[in-house]
Design a protein around this motif. Sequence first.
Motif, mmCIF file in Angstrom:
data_model
loop_
_atom_site.group_PDB
_atom_site.id
_atom_site.type_symbol
_atom_site.label_atom_id
_atom_site.label_comp_id
_atom_site.label_asym_id
_atom_site.label_seq_id
_atom_site.Cartn_x
_atom_site.Cartn_y
_atom_site.Cartn_z
ATOM 1 N N PRO A 101 -33.426 -91.686 76.528
ATOM 2 C CA PRO A 101 -33.855 -91.144 75.232
ATOM 3 C C PRO A 101 -34.949 -90.097 75.403
ATOM 4 N N HIS A 103 -37.509 -87.053 72.956
ATOM 5 C CA HIS A 103 -38.017 -86.838 71.593
ATOM 6 C C HIS A 103 -37.080 -85.957 70.776
ATOM 7 N N GLN A 104 -36.366 -85.031 71.436
ATOM 8 C CA GLN A 104 -35.318 -84.240 70.812
ATOM 9 C C GLN A 104 -34.533 -83.553 71.919
ATOM 10 N N LYS A 262 -30.828 -84.524 65.952
ATOM 11 C CA LYS A 262 -31.276 -84.048 64.649
ATOM 12 C C LYS A 262 -30.185 -83.281 63.897
ATOM 13 N N ILE A 269 -35.519 -86.865 63.705
ATOM 14 C CA ILE A 269 -36.127 -86.644 65.021
ATOM 15 C C ILE A 269 -35.357 -87.459 66.048
ATOM 16 N N GLY A 270 -35.294 -86.950 67.268
ATOM 17 C CA GLY A 270 -34.672 -87.736 68.332
ATOM 18 C C GLY A 270 -33.637 -86.974 69.117
ATOM 19 N N GLU A 292 -41.931 -87.512 78.648
ATOM 20 C CA GLU A 292 -41.561 -87.927 77.292
ATOM 21 C C GLU A 292 -42.204 -89.253 76.884
ATOM 22 N N TYR A 297 -37.958 -95.718 75.413
ATOM 23 C CA TYR A 297 -38.201 -95.072 74.108
ATOM 24 C C TYR A 297 -38.243 -93.552 74.219
ATOM 25 N N MET A 300 -39.375 -91.470 71.233
ATOM 26 C CA MET A 300 -38.952 -91.924 69.901
ATOM 27 C C MET A 300 -39.535 -93.293 69.583
ATOM 28 N N ASP A 304 -36.748 -95.033 64.827
ATOM 29 C CA ASP A 304 -35.932 -93.823 64.899
ATOM 30 C C ASP A 304 -34.701 -94.033 65.771
ATOM 31 N N MET A 305 -34.835 -94.822 66.827
ATOM 32 C CA MET A 305 -33.674 -95.133 67.650
ATOM 33 C C MET A 305 -32.649 -95.936 66.861
#
Length: 465
Positions: A101, A103-104, A262, A269-270, A292, A297, A300, A304-305
């Motif tokens: 994963p 953040h984006q 996104k 977000i993600g 990250e 995570y 994120m 959000d996950m």
Amino acid sequence: MSSSKRTRSWAEPYKIKMVEPVRMISREEREEAIAEAGYNTFLLRSRDVYIDLLTDSGTSAMSDRQWAGIMMGDEAYAGSENFYHLAEAVKKYYGYTFLVPTHQGRGAEHIISQLLIEEGDFVPGNMYFTTTKLHQELAGGTFVDVIVDEAHDPESEHPFKANVDLNKLEDLIKRKGADKIPYIAIATSVNMAGGQPISMANLKKVRRLTRRYGIPIIHDMTRVAENAYFIKQREKGYENTPVRDIVHEICSLTDGATMSAKKDALVNIGGFLALNDEELFREAQNMVVIYEGLHTYGGMAGRDMEALAIGIRESVDEDHIHARVGQVQYLGNQLIDMGVPVVHPIGSHGVFLNAKKILPHLSQDQLPAQSLAAALYVDSGVRSMERGIVSAGRNPETGEHHYPELELVRLTIPRRVYTQAHMDVVAESVEAVYDNRDHISGLSFDYEPEYLRFFQSRFKKSKKS
């Protein structure tokens, strides 16, 4: 009873449960706002925007089930339950074995670029995307466009303008050597071409070619469900195949993927990096901790996950994807009927105005797409974005502008946010600006940052040539 058939109206496959008020400021206030923003729509305050078509990234409306998932967030620093839900969704709907994963999407682009690209490498792809190309360059690589020529012709009706030109790709491999090509970057629903899809037949040919040379395929799957919808609509043999199955087949032809969740996946977000190679996955896991967050995570929150895991499932729903692409088609067809030059065929996530043809009195150095986006905002408070010379940036060695064939203004439709009435307002505004096009003046740079200049550059009215 008449035996003749007519097309029946359709409606969005959802009900509105909550509303967010928007406001329309006066024309004088809009003129002041765009001047203060340096004629860059990215620098406008959102409170001064009436209909926001800047981007579909992180701007979609989440469903009641996603909001319920938000309340199920497990915010443990390590081993969040939501991470495992997300990993299960990625494997079920996309087929990738391992998940990292981020953040984006650009977090995933950074990691894969740093892991695979060495100084002097060449990365072929079906047209560049801004952040992807920059990460490739920062890692020491050179992007090479191997998309079909039709992608650079806004008036071409080619149904799959994101297809790879196999001759261009193999020629690059033979000239540079397979050992200098760390991977081929394949985007589904290519943004810079106008939201255009790649066909399954072409992707299969790319897969056969890359296997012959031992080159992996890294998939930019940001809008993979939208691409799958076009395959269902346009490619023989897929007419009755569910979109979710087409998505899974697309992913099965690649070795890994970067995802900005996104967009297609309906979250604010993600993102993630998905891989099938375990050794590469372990290296990526190590890097995500540096840049990250922990590997469960990656930038994120747990909530959000969870919303993302649910959004992945909703993104491949037939009713949803039909309505999503259908709204874009609705706006595009209105503009075509009005005689406004746009990219053909209409793409999946936005309608792209052909600024070169709309403003032929402006040279490309006068930034016609940037000028057109500013004029549209002044007319109606509709915020769009430039996809032309400003987005293309400069040659890092010579400092000269890149001059892309396409000089476009993107009207990007957020998912599940606006109604058909909003699309009517947008169409009428574009028509009004088009009718007044001869009075639109050009722009020049007033401030230009080193990287991704379209986000933060400021402009001023240019002197007439």
